[in-house]
Design a protein around this motif. Structure first.
Motif, PDB file in Angstrom:
ATOM      1  N   LYS A  33      29.802  36.339  51.615  1.00  0.00           N
ATOM      2  CA  LYS A  33      30.134  35.030  51.058  1.00  0.00           C
ATOM      3  C   LYS A  33      30.787  35.165  49.694  1.00  0.00           C
ATOM      4  O   LYS A  33      31.745  34.455  49.359  1.00  0.00           O
ATOM      5  N   PHE A  34      30.256  36.091  48.878  1.00  0.00           N
ATOM      6  CA  PHE A  34      30.823  36.328  47.546  1.00  0.00           C
ATOM      7  C   PHE A  34      32.262  36.812  47.629  1.00  0.00           C
ATOM      8  O   PHE A  34      33.155  36.320  46.933  1.00  0.00           O
TER       9      PHE A  34
ATOM     10  N   GLU B 295      35.720  34.970  46.290  1.00  0.00           N
ATOM     11  CA  GLU B 295      36.634  35.623  45.361  1.00  0.00           C
ATOM     12  C   GLU B 295      38.041  35.711  45.937  1.00  0.00           C
ATOM     13  O   GLU B 295      39.031  35.502  45.232  1.00  0.00           O
ATOM     14  N   LEU B 296      38.138  35.999  47.238  1.00  0.00           N
ATOM     15  CA  LEU B 296      39.444  36.090  47.882  1.00  0.00           C
ATOM     16  C   LEU B 296      40.174  34.755  47.851  1.00  0.00           C
ATOM     17  O   LEU B 296      41.369  34.685  47.539  1.00  0.00           O
ATOM     18  N   ILE B 297      39.455  33.684  48.133  1.00  0.00           N
ATOM     19  CA  ILE B 297      40.063  32.351  48.092  1.00  0.00           C
ATOM     20  C   ILE B 297      40.547  32.020  46.684  1.00  0.00           C
ATOM     21  O   ILE B 297      41.633  31.459  46.491  1.00  0.00           O
ATOM     22  N   SER B 298      39.754  32.389  45.681  1.00  0.00           N
ATOM     23  CA  SER B 298      40.140  32.126  44.288  1.00  0.00           C
ATOM     24  C   SER B 298      41.435  32.850  43.938  1.00  0.00           C
ATOM     25  O   SER B 298      42.345  32.270  43.323  1.00  0.00           O
ATOM     26  N   TRP B 299      41.546  34.120  44.344  1.00  0.00           N
ATOM     27  CA  TRP B 299      42.751  34.883  44.041  1.00  0.00           C
ATOM     28  C   TRP B 299      43.961  34.352  44.800  1.00  0.00           C
ATOM     29  O   TRP B 299      45.079  34.337  44.267  1.00  0.00           O
TER      30      TRP B 299
END
Length: 241
Positions: free
Chosen positions: A51-52, A56-60
């Motif tokens: 989930k983490f 993080e991938l979506i944020s980038w």
């Protein structure tokens, strides 16, 4: 002394040898029992790794997408780069040099004499790099190897070698030529090898056909240069403000 010895250095009440050893081990290992406030229990819940990483991938992806969108907008409306092809602007600009173009300047102001501009001369979509020589409403003439604006010789020593001759082309426009209220006359600095507004095929250029003004040479890096606007000498007519 009483059998229950007291160690003042660490505050341990020693009743027997076994208890003393246990207390010393606890102190040495710094074994403590944490006190956790039940109201802050959520602070100790660990997020699953999957989930983490997904978060993080979506944020980038969002950050990169926004940056890419901004760069596209800047490239379309503010600045862009182009490459010199051909020798029509030699020796000011040479083939394969990379240029920086200000695309915003002609949205808020008019082209000035001496500006190096990039424009589309026809429907083929080819970018031409030339210099603005005559402005709207002026009459340009070419004879005796020189350029004349409203009957006065234009002194171009700022960017042309003294031996440069400017002549008409084989398919030249008829001179003298008076520009319309929205027309600009552009020529390459290499006057003997420049396909420009002297030709009937290109003709005068409007602002709508100009992509922008060349403001810098970025490559080669050992020949970086900013191109500032020309201020013509007093005996050139008309004077630039």
């Amino acid at each position: 002394m009483n059998q229950n010895n007291y160690n003042a250095s660490n505050g341990i009440d020693i009743t027997n040898e076994e208890q003393r050893k246990k207390e010393m081990e606890r102190i040495e290992k710094n074994i403590v029992t944490p006190v956790v406030d039940s109201n802050d229990a959520d602070l100790y819940i660990q997020e699953p790794l999957g989930k983490f990483l997904l978060r993080e991938l979506i944020s980038w992806v969002i950050i990169i997408s926004v940056a890419f969108g901004i760069s596209l907008l800047i490239n379309k409306y503010v600045i862009e780069t182009t490459e010199v092809i051909g020798e029509s602007m030699s020796h000011t600009l040479e083939p394969e040099e990379k240029l920086l173009i200000d695309k915003l300047v002609y949205k808020i102001s008019k082209p000035k004499r001496g500006d190096i501009v990039v424009f589309l001369p026809d429907a083929e979509g080819k970018n031409y790099v030339k210099r603005v020589i005559a402005l709207p409403g002026e009459t340009i003439d070419i004879h005796d190897g020189s350029v004349f604006i409203d009957g006065e010789q234009l002194l171009e020593g700022e960017y042309l070698p003294s031996e440069t001759l400017t002549n008409k082309m084989y398919n030249s426009k008829t001179f003298p030529y008076t520009l319309g209220s929205e027309e600009y006359f552009c020529m390459g600095d290499n006057r003997t090898n420049s396909f420009d507004c002297r030709s009937q095929e290109i003709g005068a250029v409007t602002v709508e056909r100009m992509r922008g003004r060349v403001i810098a040479r970025l490559y080669p890096t050992d020949n970086l240069r900013w191109f500032f606007r020309i201020k013509y000498k007093e005996n050139s007519k008309p004077l630039e403000e």
